[in-house]
Scaffold this active site. Structure first.
Site, PDB file in Angstrom:
ATOM      1  CB  SER A 114      -0.910   0.006   1.236  1.00  0.00           C
ATOM      2  OG  SER A 114      -0.128  -0.031   2.422  1.00  0.00           O
ATOM      3  CB  CYS A 115       4.426   1.877  -0.752  1.00  0.00           C
ATOM      4  SG  CYS A 115       4.634   1.301  -2.442  1.00  0.00           S
ATOM      5  N   GLY A 116       1.746   3.158  -2.324  1.00  0.00           N
ATOM      6  CA  GLY A 116       1.254   4.235  -3.159  1.00  0.00           C
ATOM      7  C   GLY A 116       2.166   4.609  -4.293  1.00  0.00           C
TER       8      GLY A 116
END
Length: 287
Positions: A114-116
């Site tokens: 979910s680091c984007g």
């Protein structure tokens, strides 16, 4: 040392009848991983196999690749203000001369799903950091791993049968390593499926068994990018999951030559990448 399970009181309602009883729950505690004395990461895990978990985590981070890279792992005494040892902090010491990558940057790039950040950066980071190529289907060296679909279909039941703590709690993920002939090599359970995989890989590193070049990794639940990354970093050619993969996990598998199988349930499965390792012609003939 924290226990694998704990007991809690629960109010049970069955067909309108209310009763009170103790229930067995899986334990969950934080583990801080330090590298050469410096804090690196914190993960929520089921206590047990903590040293293997830390070692496996550092394999996936590109820090450790061989048994000789690891000097030792210890629990940190004095981890609290009163000086007591909680057994929730471990320090991994690398052998002098081992080059430590820029882990802070790499963790931000590819470890957290979910680091984007963009998928391209994540794929590039794994490809450039992996120590062992796993694409054995394009000639040269030993024959590639070749798996019959019936053998793959038999593995989830064997995984489930070996989940001892799950039988008591119903609350644990599992990861298992099998040989290409279906022999169970190792199984680990944890509240996090990524931790279970780290425990498997870490034990393999401690035993001098990396790369795991002719094995199948089976995980309960879905196949995330992070799990595909861990398989690639350990040199595992086949990752199978009982649920769905993510799109980025499929992209990583295609990029690195990893065979990725999802929805492995009963006699059914989906092959998302690396189909050359699956005996599809034999399966088609039987159909």
């Amino acid at each position: 040392m924290g226990r694998v399970t704990e007991r809690r009181k629960v109010i049970r309602i069955r067909d309108g009848v209310v009763s009170t009883r103790p229930d067995t729950l899986v334990a969950e505690e934080p583990l801080e991983i330090r590298l050469n004395g410096k804090p690196l990461a914190i993960t929520m895990r089921t206590p047990g196999d903590d040293f293997a978990l830390a070692a496996g985590f550092l394999v996936s981070e590109g820090v450790l690749a061989e048994q000789d890279d690891l000097q030792n792992i210890v629990y940190c005494a004095g981890a609290t203000s009163d000086g007591s040892n909680t057994y929730n902090v471990v320090d991994v010491r690398t052998t002098p001369g081992v080059v430590i990558p820029d882990i802070t940057l790499e963790r931000n790039v590819y470890t957290t799903s979910s680091c984007g950040l963009c998928g391209k950066a994540s794929l590039d980071a794994v490809r450039t950091t992996a120590r062992w190529p796993i694409d054995d289907t394009r000639g040269g060296g030993t024959p590639p791993v070749r798996l019959d679909p019936d053998l793959l279909a038999s593995l989830p039941d064997r995984l489930r049968a070996a989940q001892r703590v799950f039988d008591r709690t119903g609350g644990l993920h599992a990861a298992a390593l099998f040989t290409e002939d279906g022999e169970l090599l190792d199984i680990r359970e944890d509240v996090g499926r990524h931790n279970a995989v780290d425990k498997l890989v870490g034990r393999a590193l401690q035993n001098g068994d990396l790369p795991l070049s002719r094995t199948v990794l089976l995980v309960s639940g879905r196949a995330s990018f992070e799990l595909a990354q861990k398989a690639v970093m350990a040199g595992i050619p086949v990752l199978a999951a009982v649920s769905a993969p993510s799109s980025l996990a499929v992209d990583l598998a295609a990029e690195t030559g990893l065979t990725l199988v999802g929805f492995l349930r009963g006699s059914s499965m989906n092959v998302y990448a690396g189909e050359d390792r699956i005996a599809l012609r034999a399966a088609a003939a039987q159909g």
